[in-house]
Design an enzyme around this catalytic site. Structure first.
Site, PDB file in Angstrom:
ATOM      1  N   TYR B 278      46.572  48.968  30.459  1.00  0.00           N
ATOM      2  CA  TYR B 278      46.027  47.438  29.843  1.00  0.00           C
ATOM      3  C   TYR B 278      47.201  46.474  30.163  1.00  0.00           C
ATOM      4  CZ  TYR B 278      43.353  44.138  27.094  1.00  0.00           C
ATOM      5  OH  TYR B 278      42.614  43.169  26.628  1.00  0.00           O
ATOM      6  N   TYR B 326      43.418  41.103  38.737  1.00  0.00           N
ATOM      7  CA  TYR B 326      41.953  41.402  39.080  1.00  0.00           C
ATOM      8  C   TYR B 326      41.128  40.502  38.273  1.00  0.00           C
ATOM      9  CZ  TYR B 326      37.640  44.206  39.170  1.00  0.00           C
ATOM     10  OH  TYR B 326      36.557  44.766  39.411  1.00  0.00           O
TER      11      TYR B 326
END
Lengths: 133, 379
Positions: B278, B326
């Site tokens: 993450y 993204y």
């Protein structure tokens, strides 16, 4: 815009009362002698409720920081530090470094600092400045 | 849990990602849920377990028409969905439910039907962090980094390199928000947010969602998609205040969660073919590589600089482009899980050839919490 201020709770009132009279109050365990922060009525190291409040030295070193270039409206318009200092007694706390330029050149990790208080109405906030400045 | 006893049989993101001003938070949850149900060949009536964060599982169950026998509203920030996977696996194995739907939806950019960022002034964060001008993750998650850089001998260029290489992955992904190549200089010259963090070292803020459907491995072969098995899971929490984390150079929650997942799966980092860490900010992959045991402390920046995690490298990392390129709705963990599942199904846009084991590692809050899920595609 008014500065965002803390709302003390029964467990933290002594800390904020201390700031009002120019004292940085820490707590320590009378059983294991551990100093700790933020305030709570028991020792996070050993769980004992036998804890005491004492005035800290106010000495610290600069542990880490950022310089916020997008200040919150209540923090003014200029870039400012948001720092974590390591208190001489051991615990670390968040603060602002004042009394020096808010630049990477002026803010050096591990530089010696001392506490200073600024009053905002009913609350005084603990800030830190370069030692001896 | 017993490795390979539970499988992912449905996985999907929202139909659109990015800027979705015509959908509210709960609408994004539902869009992702309906896509995941279709992916699994199920309807809401087939679901008997619901887990979510950001919304209440009550709201999601009612909105979709689900009557659950198990619900989980664990909300510890962006890694909540990793914890949901772990809890769901335990619940299914215990017989509390058979088929679990985990949903995420967030109107991070458009703010349709979502609350603001803030803490009660009487909370510990409200008393001992908010008064000093912290605003949101860019001024909180970044607080330990100057200490970390000094302790490890890393530089601003090392942070920038993380963003540059993730942009290379994003270029391979048609759904990525940002695909144009960037250089270290581009990153260092992008607008200063909170020294030493420039804009391109910080994640995107977008709208979107995702959902997963889990069931027992013995049922998994009856579904239309190739099952993706869960080999191991971990979770931990540390502190709600970043200023109070135990060690500014290493996340205790990362270490505990990662160790638990690897032990449960019975594998080591050397066995991993594909990795998601993450990346709300550029320092997180560095901490993750070190705290999960992929790199020794002090070697993560060089590992990335030497292109080990880049396209063509030995350890494909954040192959969807990550939170940096993204998408990042606020609680990004769901998108890391989605990419792991795509890689294990063999259908990712930037597919790691022959990948058999994938790790998805999440963070919640500002190093406050962590969750790790290890997937495999062999039963």
């Amino acid at each position: 815009m008014d500065r965002t201020l803390p709302q003390p709770t029964p467990e933290t009132q002594h800390f904020w009362d201390g700031c009002k009279v120019g004292e940085l109050r820490l707590q320590r365990c009378t059983a294991c002698r551990e100093s700790y922060f933020p305030p709570r009525p028991f020792c996070p190291a050993c769980g004992s409720r036998a804890v005491e409040i004492y005035p800290a030295s106010g000495k610290a070193t600069l542990y880490s920081f950022v310089i916020n270039h997008r200040p919150r409206p209540d923090m003014g318009a200029e870039p400012h530090s948001i720092a974590v200092v390591a208190l001489a007694e051991g615990p670390r706390m968040m603060t602002n470094i004042v009394g020096c330029p808010q630049t990477p050149e002026a803010l050096q990790l591990d530089m010696p600092l001392e506490v200073t208080f600024e009053t905002f109405g009913a609350i005084a906030l603990p800030f830190f400045k370069p030692a001896g400045a | 849990m017993k490795p390979r006893s539970i499988a992912v049989v449905g996985a999907a993101e929202t139909t659109r990602l990015g800027r979705i001003p015509d959908m509210s938070v709960i609408g994004l949850h539902a869009d992702a849920a309906l896509n995941a149900l279709a992916d699994a060949g199920l309807t809401a009536k087939d679901i008997d377990g619901v887990a979510t964060a950001g919304e209440s599982p009550v709201a999601i169950a009612h909105y979709l028409g689900i009557t659950p026998t198990w619900a989980d509203g664990t909300a510890v920030g962006g890694c909540s969905f990793m914890l949901h996977v772990r809890h769901a696996a335990a619940a299914i194995n215990e017989g509390l439910c058979k088929t679990v739907l985990i949903t995420h939806g967030e109107s991070g950019r458009s703010r349709v039907g979502s609350g603001g960022f803030g803490r009660a002034p009487s909370s510990l964060m409200g008393q001992f962090e908010m008064p000093f001008g912290v605003t949101s993750p860019p001024t909180m998650f970044t607080i330990p980094v100057m200490r970390y850089l000094k302790a490890r001998g890393y530089t601003e260029e090392d942070l920038a390199t993380v963003a540059v290489i993730q942009r290379e992955w994003a270029a391979l992904n048609p759904r990525a928000s940002f695909k144009d190549p960037i250089t270290v200089d581009d990153v260092l010259n992008s607008p200063m947010i909170a020294w030493p963090f420039r804009m391109l070292m910080c994640c995107l803020v977008t709208d979107g969602g995702g959902a997963l459907i889990l069931t027992s491995a013995d049922r998994a072969k009856d579904f239309p998609q190739k099952p993706v098995y869960i080999l191991g899971t971990g979770e931990s929490v540390e502190t709600p205040m970043v200023s109070q984390m135990e060690d500014f150079t290493s996340s205790r929650a990362f270490r505990v969660s990662g160790r638990k997942a690897f032990d449960e799966a019975g594998i080591s980092p050397a066995d991993v073919d594909h990795l998601m860490i993450y990346d709300a900010f550029a320092h997180l992959p560095l901490y993750g590589l070190e705290d999960l045991g992929f790199c020794k402390p002090g070697e993560a920046a060089g590992f990335i600089r030497d292109r080990n995690t880049a396209p063509g490298g030995v350890l494909p990392l954040n192959t969807n482009g990550g939170g940096l390129s993204y998408m990042h709705s606020g609680m990004y963990g769901m998108y890391a899980l989605q990419e792991s599942v795509r890689q294990m199904r063999g259908i990712a846009p930037a597919q790691a050839p022959g990948a058999k084991i994938a790790v998805s590692h999440g963070v919640g809050g500002m190093f406050a919490a962590s969750g790790t899920v290890i997937f495999g595609n062999e039963s």
